[in-house]
Design a protein around this motif. Sequence first.
Motif, PDB file in Angstrom:
ATOM      1  N   GLU A  41      17.450  13.040  33.979  1.00  0.00           N
ATOM      2  CA  GLU A  41      16.323  13.432  33.152  1.00  0.00           C
ATOM      3  C   GLU A  41      15.725  14.709  33.715  1.00  0.00           C
ATOM      4  O   GLU A  41      14.971  14.690  34.661  1.00  0.00           O
ATOM      5  N   LEU A  42      16.123  15.812  33.154  1.00  0.00           N
ATOM      6  CA  LEU A  42      15.634  17.099  33.632  1.00  0.00           C
ATOM      7  C   LEU A  42      14.971  17.806  32.474  1.00  0.00           C
ATOM      8  O   LEU A  42      15.602  18.517  31.719  1.00  0.00           O
ATOM      9  N   LEU A  43      13.729  17.560  32.271  1.00  0.00           N
ATOM     10  CA  LEU A  43      13.057  18.198  31.162  1.00  0.00           C
ATOM     11  C   LEU A  43      11.983  19.112  31.711  1.00  0.00           C
ATOM     12  O   LEU A  43      11.436  18.879  32.789  1.00  0.00           O
ATOM     13  N   ALA A  44      11.674  20.129  30.965  1.00  0.00           N
ATOM     14  CA  ALA A  44      10.659  21.092  31.386  1.00  0.00           C
ATOM     15  C   ALA A  44       9.344  20.387  31.663  1.00  0.00           C
ATOM     16  O   ALA A  44       8.567  20.801  32.520  1.00  0.00           O
ATOM     17  N   TYR A  45       9.122  19.302  30.966  1.00  0.00           N
ATOM     18  CA  TYR A  45       7.891  18.549  31.118  1.00  0.00           C
ATOM     19  C   TYR A  45       7.638  18.186  32.578  1.00  0.00           C
ATOM     20  O   TYR A  45       6.506  18.083  33.015  1.00  0.00           O
ATOM     21  N   TYR A  46       8.697  17.991  33.334  1.00  0.00           N
ATOM     22  CA  TYR A  46       8.534  17.591  34.728  1.00  0.00           C
ATOM     23  C   TYR A  46       8.555  18.757  35.693  1.00  0.00           C
ATOM     24  O   TYR A  46       8.508  18.574  36.897  1.00  0.00           O
ATOM     25  N   HIS A  47       8.713  19.957  35.191  1.00  0.00           N
ATOM     26  CA  HIS A  47       8.898  21.086  36.094  1.00  0.00           C
ATOM     27  C   HIS A  47       7.971  22.257  35.826  1.00  0.00           C
ATOM     28  O   HIS A  47       7.696  23.028  36.715  1.00  0.00           O
ATOM     29  N   VAL A  48       7.528  22.397  34.620  1.00  0.00           N
ATOM     30  CA  VAL A  48       6.740  23.565  34.244  1.00  0.00           C
ATOM     31  C   VAL A  48       5.280  23.145  34.177  1.00  0.00           C
ATOM     32  O   VAL A  48       4.978  22.079  33.659  1.00  0.00           O
TER      33      VAL A  48
END
Lengths: 398, 452
Positions: free
Chosen positions: B257-264
Amino acid sequence: MALYEGIALIQEKQAVVLDLGSEYTKFGFTGEAAPRCIVRSEFWSPGLRGYKRVFDYKDDEELYDNLVHMLHLLYFRHVLVNPKERRVVVVESLLTPTRFRETLAKVLFTHYEVSGVAWADSGRLCALTLGAPAALVLEVGAREAEVCAVIHGCVVLRSLQAAPRGALRVRTELARLLAEDGAPALTDHVLEDIMVKTCLVTTRERAQQWASDSPPTPAKSVRYPLAGAGRGRGGPGGAVTVEGRARELSAEPLFAEDGEYCSLQDLLLQCIMQSPIDCRRALAENILVCGGGAALPGLRSRLREELAHALTEPPYCDRLHLTSLKFHSAPAHANSVAWLGGAAAGGGGAGAGRRGPAGGDARAGGRDAWLRARRLKDWVCLLDNTPPDHPAREHHLI
Amino acid sequence: MIPQVDSHYCANCLENMPSSEARLKKNRCSSCFDCPSCFHTLSTRATLAQPRPAPEAGGGDAKVENKQPKKMYYLSCFNCRWTSRDVGIPDQPVASGGWPERSAPHAARVSQLLEHYRAVAQQEKQDKLERERKKFAIRGKYITLTDKTGLTGAVARSIAGLGDAGAGAALAGFAPAVPKEDVEGLPEDAFTKEVNLKQITSMPQRLASPEWQPVSVSRLHPLAKLLSVKRSQRCRACDHNLTKPEYNPGSIKFKIELLAYYHVPEVKIISCEMIKPGAKSTLLLKLANPTGHEMALQLLPAAPPPPPPHGETEAATEDKDDSIEKSLDKSLKLDKEPRWPHVEPPAILTRVTPPAVTLTLAPRDDAAEYDDDARHEPSHIILWRKSNKLALRLELTTDPAAVEGSPARTALTVEYSYRNTVPQSITASQNRDHTLYTTVYLDLGTVGSAGL
Ligand SMILES: [Zn+2]
Ligand SMILES: [Zn+2]
Ligand SMILES: [Zn+2]
């Protein structure tokens, strides 16, 4: 059954066949006898909090979004395959707006990254399901009725006929007749249900009696209960009485003559008249009636009566000397005949249905070719329908 | 992001099905059925069938068997009371499966057609080869004629009834459909019979089984349950898996699960004053750090991001994970010309005056969700701070040329530090911290009138 299932397994990736109708969409695999799904051409739109129809669009961008949503629904809810690197056979009308085709191509190639799209016109595909050398195809769709003469797998473009006489016309007439009888305004879905369950195409004899001063004994009326009877304004007891008159006469607009040769019988005869003289007889003896609207009970026999009558009157009596009318029945339900043609053409190694109507080779358009040209071949476009030895080509005008 | 079919499963019995098997079974579960009338899931019900006295009851074993009533099963709908007995499907001795399958009405003819067209295609290929060979031979009149009409030799021969030139048996054996003089009319009693609405199927009921499309309710058959799919998602640019579900149908977790939601960093509008042409207004923004690391943030005026141009100029829903592999994938990306159509940035008439300070956001801490005392900061920019979130006050200047009633939009670029937590390779250790840029477009409603 077993035979083509086996073949489907051998094939690397079975192509899908898409028939995107204005009311219902047919979607499935090539080489199968029926579509996997026939669903309304609409999708749930969270923004609208309701269903949005694919054909409700103001500009190309909205259409693009609609098609992305619709295809997602078809691929991931109904057919359950990856669209990527899979071929698509698109069943389309010869009269599909260029904008729509181009946008659909853009969606398929850029959003879904399909490997190739074969564009095939529905008239030819319908004829393909018969295997007969000549066919006169009448497609009664939701909006339009189209007639085309298909001879040896080629459409006689000159004689193409179309008029807005489809199932929606019947529905509008039904709504009008019901309103005359004092029924409340009904939603489109309820009207469609009433039409499907109660309406029939009356005989020519009775239609004339209805038009005269002494109408016949009407067919039995039907009490149609409305859902949510308690809260609606659905008349007494939450039901609509569908009178026999409405049941019988709803389909009359399809056959009504208005002097513009737009009734179904006129479309067919005009098409024959404008076709080459040596195949007129063959066409009259190879009539195929299909399309969702043709599923109305009694439509084909009424059409036969109307054709026989029209042939005895001007302008046809002195120009067409046809002695027999013969009708085909396709090996599919009326609404999926064109789809089946697509499935057969795609399944048969893209064989007989490959030649474009303009004589050009409209084989499955690959993704690379589309990316280079960013346009589709189209029979109405001079770029595609100018013969290769035409002087304009030499002078690089085209 | 490209969604992809990951695995097939039945939503009712939660059973996985390998995709090859699913393809064979036309994506339908073999043991679950839907009601053909109201589309609810059918349940299997058991009855005890009274054993019929067998006439040749002689052996002792048979007697023992006969004494026990046999369990028989049928399908029934709890919603509309439809049962498989209504349409004359016999009860089954086993609880699951074994329900009779019907063959599609036109299957035989369709397979004939397919065979025919396959043969035509093959013949076409052969013809083409032959023609290549006879390139210099004089072309017959017949050939040129057929070329003009777009009719190929093979089809022409089969139509003309000439089964020569080695035409396959399939070509010769195919009979085109035969048209009929008469067509089926209305039934005799069409105008006199009462219509029983309960006996006629509706469109959805018909279309649920495209092969049969029954008109009468008595022809409805149970519908095998359509399978559902789990989807994985891939990045359109670099083909990396962004999400991948677990195989188990009962689980809603993801393997990847690599979504921008977790990184940006998350940017939200708290409130904004009315935008007026030529005037200044105040905008309150909330920033949040979703990662497990401290994040340094700086707001810049919207501009093309400074080099290296790895920052994506998209809204915050984009994947930022791939910047390391960018150089590697550059060649790949160029090949993939069908880029997602680039979204034109909207016209910006309202500008933000960004504060020239670097903000630091604390790492995300799930436990901190529960203490709710927001700390007020003395700074005039930062309104308050709360664990990994902070609120900002920004000043907006609107162009006097802005038209009243047009959408008010503004843009600002967020520069933020990002620590890559995905283990790359041994050499990547110096590559773990990055500075990334994202341009955020803010929609601030519509421009109000200047006079107000
Ligand atoms: Zn199941
Ligand atoms: Zn039910
Ligand atoms: Zn990527």
